[in-house]
Design a protein around this motif. Sequence first.
Motif, mmCIF file in Angstrom:
data_model
loop_
_atom_site.group_PDB
_atom_site.id
_atom_site.type_symbol
_atom_site.label_atom_id
_atom_site.label_comp_id
_atom_site.label_asym_id
_atom_site.label_seq_id
_atom_site.Cartn_x
_atom_site.Cartn_y
_atom_site.Cartn_z
ATOM 1 N N UNK A 1 5.887 2.364 8.513
ATOM 2 C CA UNK A 1 4.662 1.965 7.816
ATOM 3 C C UNK A 1 4.944 1.256 6.492
ATOM 4 N N UNK A 2 4.028 0.342 6.155
ATOM 5 C CA UNK A 2 4.091 -0.376 4.873
ATOM 6 C C UNK A 2 2.693 -0.327 4.272
ATOM 7 N N UNK A 3 2.631 -0.206 2.953
ATOM 8 C CA UNK A 3 1.334 -0.092 2.255
ATOM 9 C C UNK A 3 0.553 -1.404 2.356
ATOM 10 N N UNK A 4 -0.718 -1.347 1.955
ATOM 11 C CA UNK A 4 -1.553 -2.559 2.044
ATOM 12 C C UNK A 4 -1.765 -3.183 0.676
ATOM 13 N N UNK A 5 -2.239 -4.409 0.714
ATOM 14 C CA UNK A 5 -2.523 -5.175 -0.487
ATOM 15 C C UNK A 5 -3.909 -4.748 -1.020
ATOM 16 N N UNK A 6 -4.043 -4.536 -2.329
ATOM 17 C CA UNK A 6 -5.327 -4.057 -2.853
ATOM 18 C C UNK A 6 -6.472 -5.051 -2.620
ATOM 19 N N UNK A 7 -6.176 -6.326 -2.654
ATOM 20 C CA UNK A 7 -7.234 -7.330 -2.533
ATOM 21 C C UNK A 7 -7.629 -7.597 -1.089
ATOM 22 N N UNK A 8 -6.633 -7.787 -0.217
ATOM 23 C CA UNK A 8 -6.932 -8.223 1.153
ATOM 24 C C UNK A 8 -7.058 -7.056 2.119
ATOM 25 N N UNK A 9 -6.594 -5.878 1.734
ATOM 26 C CA UNK A 9 -6.512 -4.688 2.611
ATOM 27 C C UNK A 9 -5.499 -4.870 3.733
#
Length: 373
Positions: free
Chosen positions: A102-110
């Motif tokens: 797993x990799x985290x998501x971008x705050x703006x684009x999700x």
Amino acid sequence: MTVPFVDLQAQYRSIKPEVDEAIQRVLDTSAFVLGREVEEFERAFAEYVGAEFCVGVSSGTAALQLAVTACGVGPGDEVIVPANTFFATAEAVSTAGATPVFVDCDPDSSNIAAERVEAAVTPRTRAVIPVHLYGRPADLGAVFEVAARHGLTVIEDAAQAHGARYRGSRVGALGRAGCFSFYPGKNLGAYGEGGAVVTNDPEVARRVRLLRDHGSERKYRHELIGYNFRLEGIQGAVLGVKLKYLDAWNRARRRHAARYRELLAPLERAGVLHLPREAADAEHVYHLFVVQSDARDELQRHLAEAGVQTGIHYPVPVHLQPAYAAHGHREGDFPEAERQARRVLSLPMFAELSDEQLARVAEAIESAAVSRQ
Ligand SMILES: Cc1ncc(COP(=O)(O)O)c(C=O)c1O
């Protein structure tokens, strides 16, 4: 006035004669599994997304599992996936015998945080699956760069993004394979389960075609151990009709999103609501219109009382699902995905939404904000 989250009946009413006729054709010919309607839809959908091949399968999950396998990924291999997605993205990697990382998501684009992908690469990494979540294209350029540096296969999960464009091209046909879901509520939805893999790679197309039908292209000759993941004739017929309307429906979704943005802008300026953003180089098709709020649960309750149905996509990120407990992840491992799981709320979104319904949703959100002050 109540506002449903989706209204599949409204869409059916708008195309009923054509759909009924298409289903009747299947009944008249008894081509219930694969067959002519499926083949015609496969040709039309390949052309629509700009891919050379399209293979219809029984669900988006089946599409992902077969794409992973057909790209030569299996036991002992790792596949990078976003923590913020529907469970099936990771599940399909697992059922293909590989391990999701797993990799985290971008705050703006999700979407997957492309700059974090490289840190997740190990000698066992074989592929990465960017998901075009909510209908908004992922940052493919950055993902392709990392993939090229490490020799990784890119498989797009376009289950929520039929018709979305990245730098002018439709998503799905940009990676080695692209996977679509035709679950009824999707931008292009069947009247039952359905999915497809699109690709420009003839070998991937051949393997998916074999794998979906017991490893067989010729009756009773089985070249591979496969599955029964065939698309039904009725679904092919319905999808063939609906595909002609997809662009118009996506344009309507984009208009509704723009209207939501206008109506809700004062609340965003007041800092009580975060609205989804558009990227300059991509066209979002708003499978979902997802806002974020610190008081999400309270807002959802207030909207339900006001007759506005909403959804949460998704309340628990994949790395914290009980099914992946053996991976040993803890809260805090992917803080942005976890933050969004607490804050996201999907507002009603479907092509047939009326101006009155949009205004009703916005009013209900405003009154919830006022009642909190
Ligand atoms: C991002 C994503 N991937 C995969 C799937 C799986 O598709 P299906 O439900 O057709 O198996 C879905 C469906 O909801 C999805 O949203």
